[in-house]
Design a protein around this motif. Structure first.
Motif, PDB file in Angstrom:
ATOM      1  N   PRO A 191      -3.245   1.163   0.577  1.00 27.01           N
ATOM      2  CA  PRO A 191      -3.483   0.865   1.996  1.00 27.01           C
ATOM      3  C   PRO A 191      -3.056   2.005   2.932  1.00 27.01           C
ATOM      4  CG  PRO A 191      -2.563  -1.064   0.917  1.00 27.01           C
ATOM      5  CD  PRO A 191      -2.461   0.082  -0.065  1.00 27.01           C
ATOM      6  N   ILE A 192      -1.922   2.610   2.675  1.00 28.52           N
ATOM      7  CA  ILE A 192      -1.467   3.665   3.594  1.00 28.52           C
ATOM      8  C   ILE A 192      -2.255   4.957   3.344  1.00 28.52           C
ATOM      9  CG2 ILE A 192       0.535   5.105   4.199  1.00 28.52           C
ATOM     10  CD1 ILE A 192       2.105   2.340   3.927  1.00 28.52           C
ATOM     11  N   LEU A 193      -2.590   5.218   2.088  1.00 25.15           N
ATOM     12  CA  LEU A 193      -3.370   6.437   1.827  1.00 25.15           C
ATOM     13  C   LEU A 193      -4.781   6.378   2.415  1.00 25.15           C
ATOM     14  CD1 LEU A 193      -1.840   7.453  -1.513  1.00 25.15           C
ATOM     15  CD2 LEU A 193      -2.227   8.956   0.426  1.00 25.15           C
ATOM     16  N   THR A 194      -5.370   5.200   2.459  1.00 28.58           N
ATOM     17  CA  THR A 194      -6.701   5.132   3.093  1.00 28.58           C
ATOM     18  C   THR A 194      -6.584   5.415   4.585  1.00 28.58           C
ATOM     19  OG1 THR A 194      -6.405   2.732   3.080  1.00 28.58           O
ATOM     20  CG2 THR A 194      -7.960   3.636   1.500  1.00 28.58           C
ATOM     21  N   ARG A 195      -5.519   4.902   5.205  1.00 31.77           N
ATOM     22  CA  ARG A 195      -5.326   5.225   6.639  1.00 31.77           C
ATOM     23  C   ARG A 195      -5.173   6.735   6.798  1.00 31.77           C
ATOM     24  NH1 ARG A 195      -5.148  -0.114   5.319  1.00 31.77           N
ATOM     25  NH2 ARG A 195      -5.101  -1.442   7.139  1.00 31.77           N
ATOM     26  N   THR A 196      -4.371   7.334   5.945  1.00 31.80           N
ATOM     27  CA  THR A 196      -4.116   8.773   6.054  1.00 31.80           C
ATOM     28  C   THR A 196      -5.426   9.562   5.915  1.00 31.80           C
ATOM     29  OG1 THR A 196      -1.936   8.444   5.116  1.00 31.80           O
ATOM     30  CG2 THR A 196      -2.793  10.683   5.047  1.00 31.80           C
ATOM     31  N   VAL A 197      -6.166   9.283   4.845  1.00 34.44           N
ATOM     32  CA  VAL A 197      -7.361  10.078   4.536  1.00 34.44           C
ATOM     33  C   VAL A 197      -8.475   9.815   5.553  1.00 34.44           C
ATOM     34  CG1 VAL A 197      -9.224  10.273   2.827  1.00 34.44           C
ATOM     35  CG2 VAL A 197      -6.833  10.328   2.103  1.00 34.44           C
ATOM     36  N   TRP A 198      -8.763   8.560   5.818  1.00 36.05           N
ATOM     37  CA  TRP A 198      -9.916   8.252   6.680  1.00 36.05           C
ATOM     38  C   TRP A 198      -9.622   8.494   8.157  1.00 36.05           C
ATOM     39  CZ3 TRP A 198     -11.104   3.222   3.545  1.00 36.05           C
ATOM     40  CH2 TRP A 198     -11.910   3.551   2.445  1.00 36.05           C
ATOM     41  N   LEU A 199      -8.402   8.182   8.602  1.00 39.84           N
ATOM     42  CA  LEU A 199      -8.120   8.438  10.014  1.00 39.84           C
ATOM     43  C   LEU A 199      -8.059   9.943  10.278  1.00 39.84           C
ATOM     44  CD1 LEU A 199      -5.595   5.591  10.951  1.00 39.84           C
ATOM     45  CD2 LEU A 199      -7.990   5.817  11.641  1.00 39.84           C
ATOM     46  N   TYR A 200      -7.574  10.684   9.308  1.00 39.64           N
ATOM     47  CA  TYR A 200      -7.603  12.143   9.450  1.00 39.64           C
ATOM     48  C   TYR A 200      -9.050  12.596   9.658  1.00 39.64           C
ATOM     49  CZ  TYR A 200      -6.661  17.067   8.615  1.00 39.64           C
ATOM     50  OH  TYR A 200      -6.550  18.421   8.756  1.00 39.64           O
ATOM     51  N   GLU A 201      -9.937  12.151   8.813  1.00 38.82           N
ATOM     52  CA  GLU A 201     -11.348  12.551   8.925  1.00 38.82           C
ATOM     53  C   GLU A 201     -11.916  12.126  10.278  1.00 38.82           C
ATOM     54  OE1 GLU A 201     -12.311  11.934   4.217  1.00 38.82           O
ATOM     55  OE2 GLU A 201     -14.003  11.802   5.599  1.00 38.82           O
ATOM     56  N   TYR A 202     -11.540  10.940  10.704  1.00 39.35           N
ATOM     57  CA  TYR A 202     -12.069  10.432  11.964  1.00 39.35           C
ATOM     58  C   TYR A 202     -11.575  11.272  13.149  1.00 39.35           C
ATOM     59  CZ  TYR A 202     -13.672   7.107  15.435  1.00 39.35           C
ATOM     60  OH  TYR A 202     -14.333   6.521  16.484  1.00 39.35           O
ATOM     61  N   PHE A 203     -10.301  11.596  13.167  1.00 40.33           N
ATOM     62  CA  PHE A 203      -9.723  12.253  14.346  1.00 40.33           C
ATOM     63  C   PHE A 203      -9.863  13.778  14.338  1.00 40.33           C
ATOM     64  CE2 PHE A 203      -8.038   8.068  14.790  1.00 40.33           C
ATOM     65  CZ  PHE A 203      -7.938   7.888  16.164  1.00 40.33           C
ATOM     66  N   PHE A 204      -9.962  14.382  13.147  1.00 36.22           N
ATOM     67  CA  PHE A 204     -10.090  15.843  13.077  1.00 36.22           C
ATOM     68  C   PHE A 204     -11.498  16.288  12.690  1.00 36.22           C
ATOM     69  CE2 PHE A 204      -5.565  15.157  12.648  1.00 36.22           C
ATOM     70  CZ  PHE A 204      -5.048  16.122  13.492  1.00 36.22           C
ATOM     71  N   GLY A 205     -12.262  15.402  12.100  1.00 34.03           N
ATOM     72  CA  GLY A 205     -13.640  15.747  11.747  1.00 34.03           C
ATOM     73  C   GLY A 205     -13.767  16.423  10.397  1.00 34.03           C
ATOM     74  N   ASP A 206     -12.653  16.820   9.790  1.00 36.94           N
ATOM     75  CA  ASP A 206     -12.781  17.378   8.438  1.00 36.94           C
ATOM     76  C   ASP A 206     -11.830  16.687   7.477  1.00 36.94           C
ATOM     77  OD1 ASP A 206     -10.463  18.507   9.348  1.00 36.94           O
ATOM     78  OD2 ASP A 206     -11.347  20.457   9.730  1.00 36.94           O
TER      79      ASP A 206
END
Ligand SMILES: N[C@@H](CCC(=O)N[C@@H](CS)C(=O)NCC(=O)O)C(=O)O
Length: 276
Positions: A191-206
């Motif tokens: 659960p926490i790793l999905t937040r890390t990976v996907w929110l990173y992609e969402y907010f930084f674009g890469d």
């Protein structure tokens, strides 16, 4: 405001919601949760993967019912759980998930002391990493801000490298931590790793975690777990989470991220529930 209560099993149709007091099901354990909370998702995944029947009570964290503190969890957090035949409320996601597996779904528990040790190490690596929200809220429009942002990004990636190494100790091929079957360490950490990976992609674009052979074991693990029905059923979708982050001032979308994101990120996860 009353909590939203959904009926995860048909036999709950007799349920009537009380505005005054907490509702405890009399024929199933009661699970107090919130679809956006990664800690609650740990226990939710354990319930689903363990085929444990439960009654779900969705708590609006922005507007908690008065009874939540006094009748359910004095720490005022989700998840919380009341088992059948026991008045006591169980709290704390990792400990609660372990209890659920021990009591109802022992196949989720790694079979040997060494594997249990490795599982706890995996969880420790994940929980020692900086929370993604720490990164998302850094104002990177000054040289100092940018340096801080880069330092936290480097820490996050280093922790995923360490996580990947422990995954390989559990099983070289996977897809799950200990091979072909899902176990508790998978459910506690995803659960926490999905937040890390996907929110990173969402907010930084890469991507935070590159698609390189070095991280192949990580991606095999990540994709196998997030494709499971249990995950989809207990996750609100990246957009919903991102909306919540922005609304609460926990982060902002970096300039240009949206364009890059559309090119780089295939699709956000579908929303499992209408209300987050
Ligand atoms: N250590 C707790 C953390 C739970 C937690 O922080 N839950 C958050 C939602 S993700 C919460 O209920 N927050 C409500 C509040 O603090 O008012 C656990 O693992 O269960």
């Amino acid at each position: 405001m009353a909590p939203t209560v959904d009926y995860t099993a048909t036999s709950d149709s007799a349920f009537t919601n009380s505005l005054e007091h907490a509702y405890f099901s009399s024929d199933k354990p009661t699970f107090f949760t919130n679809i956006g909370c990664p800690f609650a998702q740990r226990a939710n995944l354990t319930l689903l993967e363990g085929n444990i029947p439960f009654h779900r009570v969705e708590i609006d964290l922005q507007n908690k019912p008065k009874w939540y503190n006094s009748e359910v969890n004095p720490r005022s957090k989700v998840p919380a759980f009341r088992d059948l035949g026991d008045e006591e409320i169980l709290i704390e996601s990792a400990i609660l998930s372990e209890y659920l597996a021990e009591k109802y779904a022992t196949s989720l528990i790694p079979a040997t002391p060494k594997l249990r040790y490795l599982g706890r190490l995996l969880a420790d690596v994940q929980s020692s990493a900086p929370p993604i929200y720490q990164l998302l809220k850094i104002k990177s429009d000054t040289p100092e801000g940018l340096a801080e942002e880069n330092a936290v990004k480097a820490k996050l990636l280093a922790s995923i490298k360490e996580f990947t190494a422990v995954l390989a100790q559990g099983s070289v091929e996977g897809p799950f931590f200990l091979g072909k079957n899902v176990t508790l360490p998978d459910l506690i950490t995803i659960p926490i790793l999905t937040r890390t990976v996907w929110l990173y992609e969402y907010f930084f674009g890469d991507k935070l975690v590159p698609d390189t052979p070095e991280f192949a074991r990580f991606w095999t693990w990540f994709n196998a777990l997030t494709e499971r029905p249990s995950f989809k059923q207990s996750f609100p979708g990246v957009e919903k989470l991102a909306e919540g982050v922005i609304k609460r001032g926990f982060g902002y979308v970096r300039p240009g991220a949206e364009k890059k994101r559309q090119a780089a990120v295939p699709q956000a996860q579908p929303a499992a529930f209408a209300a987050a």
